[in-house]
Design a protein around this motif. Structure first.
Motif, PDB file in Angstrom:
ATOM      1  N   GLY A 101       0.730  -1.132  -0.038  1.00 21.27           N
ATOM      2  CA  GLY A 101       0.053   0.002  -0.096  1.00 21.27           C
ATOM      3  C   GLY A 101       0.968   1.303  -0.021  1.00 21.27           C
ATOM      4  O   GLY A 101       1.959   1.317  -0.439  1.00 21.27           O
ATOM      5  N   GLU A 102       0.303   2.328   0.361  1.00 18.05           N
ATOM      6  CA  GLU A 102       1.050   3.727   0.384  1.00 18.05           C
ATOM      7  C   GLU A 102       1.922   3.981   1.586  1.00 18.05           C
ATOM      8  O   GLU A 102       2.789   4.066   1.565  1.00 18.05           O
ATOM      9  CB  GLU A 102       0.122   4.899  -0.045  1.00 18.05           C
ATOM     10  CG  GLU A 102       0.410   6.164   0.070  1.00 18.05           C
ATOM     11  CD  GLU A 102      -0.544   7.170  -0.260  1.00 18.05           C
ATOM     12  OE1 GLU A 102      -0.896   7.374  -1.464  1.00 18.05           O
ATOM     13  OE2 GLU A 102      -1.098   7.828   0.667  1.00 18.05           O
ATOM     14  N   GLY A 103       0.806   3.933   2.878  1.00 19.32           N
ATOM     15  CA  GLY A 103       1.661   4.243   4.063  1.00 19.32           C
ATOM     16  C   GLY A 103       0.629   4.178   5.165  1.00 19.32           C
ATOM     17  O   GLY A 103      -0.491   4.177   4.866  1.00 19.32           O
ATOM     18  N   PRO A 104       0.970   3.993   6.429  1.00 20.59           N
ATOM     19  CA  PRO A 104       0.059   3.771   7.477  1.00 20.59           C
ATOM     20  C   PRO A 104      -0.752   4.942   7.641  1.00 20.59           C
ATOM     21  O   PRO A 104      -0.397   6.046   7.319  1.00 20.59           O
ATOM     22  CB  PRO A 104       1.096   3.685   8.794  1.00 20.59           C
ATOM     23  CG  PRO A 104       2.506   3.664   8.279  1.00 20.59           C
ATOM     24  CD  PRO A 104       2.652   4.076   6.686  1.00 20.59           C
ATOM     25  N   GLY A 105      -2.007   4.531   8.158  1.00 22.44           N
ATOM     26  CA  GLY A 105      -2.993   5.861   8.476  1.00 22.44           C
ATOM     27  C   GLY A 105      -3.028   6.077   9.940  1.00 22.44           C
ATOM     28  O   GLY A 105      -1.869   5.089  10.630  1.00 22.44           O
ATOM     29  N   GLU A 108      -3.141   2.605  11.851  1.00 20.21           N
ATOM     30  CA  GLU A 108      -1.919   1.653  11.607  1.00 20.21           C
ATOM     31  C   GLU A 108      -0.854   2.224  12.360  1.00 20.21           C
ATOM     32  O   GLU A 108       0.135   1.531  13.230  1.00 20.21           O
ATOM     33  CB  GLU A 108      -1.425   1.891  10.241  1.00 20.21           C
ATOM     34  CG  GLU A 108      -2.399   0.820   9.369  1.00 20.21           C
ATOM     35  CD  GLU A 108      -3.744   1.494   8.996  1.00 20.21           C
ATOM     36  OE1 GLU A 108      -3.811   2.693   9.040  1.00 20.21           O
ATOM     37  OE2 GLU A 108      -4.667   0.715   8.638  1.00 20.21           O
ATOM     38  N   PRO A 114       0.196  -2.952   9.675  1.00 16.77           N
ATOM     39  CA  PRO A 114      -0.339  -2.466   8.444  1.00 16.77           C
ATOM     40  C   PRO A 114      -1.824  -2.783   8.076  1.00 16.77           C
ATOM     41  O   PRO A 114      -2.076  -3.726   8.614  1.00 16.77           O
ATOM     42  CB  PRO A 114       0.466  -3.129   7.388  1.00 16.77           C
ATOM     43  CG  PRO A 114       0.845  -4.387   7.893  1.00 16.77           C
ATOM     44  CD  PRO A 114       1.054  -4.092   9.411  1.00 16.77           C
ATOM     45  N   PHE A 115      -2.558  -1.887   7.671  1.00 12.77           N
ATOM     46  CA  PHE A 115      -3.769  -2.286   6.966  1.00 12.77           C
ATOM     47  C   PHE A 115      -4.921  -2.683   8.157  1.00 12.77           C
ATOM     48  O   PHE A 115      -5.200  -3.816   7.840  1.00 12.77           O
ATOM     49  CB  PHE A 115      -4.004  -3.311   5.720  1.00 12.77           C
ATOM     50  CG  PHE A 115      -3.409  -2.577   4.633  1.00 12.77           C
ATOM     51  CD1 PHE A 115      -4.485  -1.674   3.800  1.00 12.77           C
ATOM     52  CD2 PHE A 115      -2.422  -2.313   4.075  1.00 12.77           C
ATOM     53  CE1 PHE A 115      -4.225  -0.947   2.617  1.00 12.77           C
ATOM     54  CE2 PHE A 115      -2.029  -1.490   2.851  1.00 12.77           C
ATOM     55  CZ  PHE A 115      -2.991  -0.662   2.340  1.00 12.77           C
ATOM     56  N   ASN A 141       4.058  -1.428   3.134  1.00 14.09           N
ATOM     57  CA  ASN A 141       3.948  -0.054   2.448  1.00 14.09           C
ATOM     58  C   ASN A 141       4.923   0.493   1.951  1.00 14.09           C
ATOM     59  O   ASN A 141       6.074   0.034   2.205  1.00 14.09           O
ATOM     60  CB  ASN A 141       3.246   0.850   3.874  1.00 14.09           C
ATOM     61  CG  ASN A 141       1.845   0.563   3.901  1.00 14.09           C
ATOM     62  OD1 ASN A 141       1.034   0.777   3.097  1.00 14.09           O
ATOM     63  ND2 ASN A 141       1.525   0.226   5.183  1.00 14.09           N
ATOM     64  N   HIS A 216      -6.746   1.063  -4.765  1.00 13.72           N
ATOM     65  CA  HIS A 216      -6.334   0.611  -3.207  1.00 13.72           C
ATOM     66  C   HIS A 216      -7.620   0.590  -2.475  1.00 13.72           C
ATOM     67  O   HIS A 216      -8.812   1.162  -3.034  1.00 13.72           O
ATOM     68  CB  HIS A 216      -5.764   2.169  -3.001  1.00 13.72           C
ATOM     69  CG  HIS A 216      -5.343   2.057  -1.503  1.00 13.72           C
ATOM     70  ND1 HIS A 216      -6.118   2.046  -0.365  1.00 13.72           N
ATOM     71  CD2 HIS A 216      -4.105   2.034  -1.092  1.00 13.72           C
ATOM     72  CE1 HIS A 216      -5.281   2.135   0.886  1.00 13.72           C
ATOM     73  NE2 HIS A 216      -3.874   2.084   0.463  1.00 13.72           N
TER      74      HIS A 216
END
Ligand code: URA
Length: 247
Positions: A101-105, A108, A114-115, A141, A216
């Motif tokens: 993916g892109e990066g942690p939110g 996360e 992750p995710f 990510n 995504h």
């Protein structure tokens, strides 16, 4: 009905509704043509390539653990300032299938995994619908620390962080990487031009690994009313399943 059974049935119902929504019609058939329940693990014979000298790596990977320890302490870019925890990634150190993916939110960043937020729950369902558990694949990510307000990582942040991803890929040796969304797709396929709709739907070769770019999960959530992208993601995942298990 005992409470435990009711809970299992509820879970199955959620899974079935999701699969129907994303266009899975042939639930009684797996890609091998055998009956399969969503979430049933597939046997996955796989020899990782990461050893370099052709010898299989031992189960678990201390090198991967060491790399993750380095990532947890990393201060190579400004994202380190705002993070709660770095999120190295998780899963099977010998996975044949990786999701990037892109990066942690926010979730996360809080949990260091992750995710695990809303997009993560959707990704987990997609993985289950493919017949895998999260622990059988590897989830990572592009950047390992949360960008402020979930913005797209800056070029310098990606440049500082992606050597970690490259090393993870080298150690794990997946056969297929699913690039989730634009940031991951641009990293693996910098020359691919056009919208995700036009880029997805086929494999690309990257250092001998098959890359499948797709939407995504956050995009699917943002476009919840539109079945098109969900169906496309599922079509892409069917190609991945066929590649990994045969037609
Ligand atoms: N979105 C991502 O790209 N990665 C995560 O880990 C969570 C949300």
């Amino acid at each position: 009905m005992p409470r435990k059974n009711a809970k299992i049935l509820d879970g199955l119902d959620v899974n079935l509704r999701f699969l129907k929504e994303i266009g899975v019609e042939d639930l009684n058939r797996s890609v091998e043509g055998k009956a399969v329940k969503p979430g049933t693990p597939k046997p996955a014979p796989h020899t990782p390539q990461g050893g370099g000298d052709g010898t299989p790596k031992p189960a678990g990977s201390s090198e991967l653990d060491e790399l993750h320890t380095t990532i947890l302490a990393c201060r190579l870019c400004g994202l380190a300032e705002g993070r709660t925890r770095a999120v190295p990634g998780e899963g099977n150190p010998r996975a044949e299938l990786m999701f990037v993916g892109e990066g942690p939110g926010r979730d996360e960043d809080e949990q260091g995994r992750p995710f695990v937020g809303r997009a993560g729950q959707l990704l987990t369902k997609i993985i289950a619908a493919m017949g895998y558990g999260r622990e059988q694949v590897f989830i990572a990510n592009i950047v390992k620390c949360r960008p402020p307000d979930n913005r797209v990582p800056l070029r310098g942040e990606t440049a500082a962080c992606t050597p970690y991803l490259l090393r993870q890929i080298e150690l794990i040796g997946p056969k297929v990487i699913v690039a989730l969304g634009k940031t991951a797709t641009e990293f693996f396929l910098p020359d691919a031009v056009g919208s995700m709709t036009s880029i997805r739907g086929r494999f690309y070769d990257w250092k001998g690994i098959r890359i499948m770019p797709t939407f995504h999960p956050s995009y699917l959530i943002r476009n919840e009313g539109n079945k098109g992208p969900k169906k496309m993601v599922w079509d892409d995942m069917k190609l991945v399943m066929t590649l990994l298990t045969g037609p």
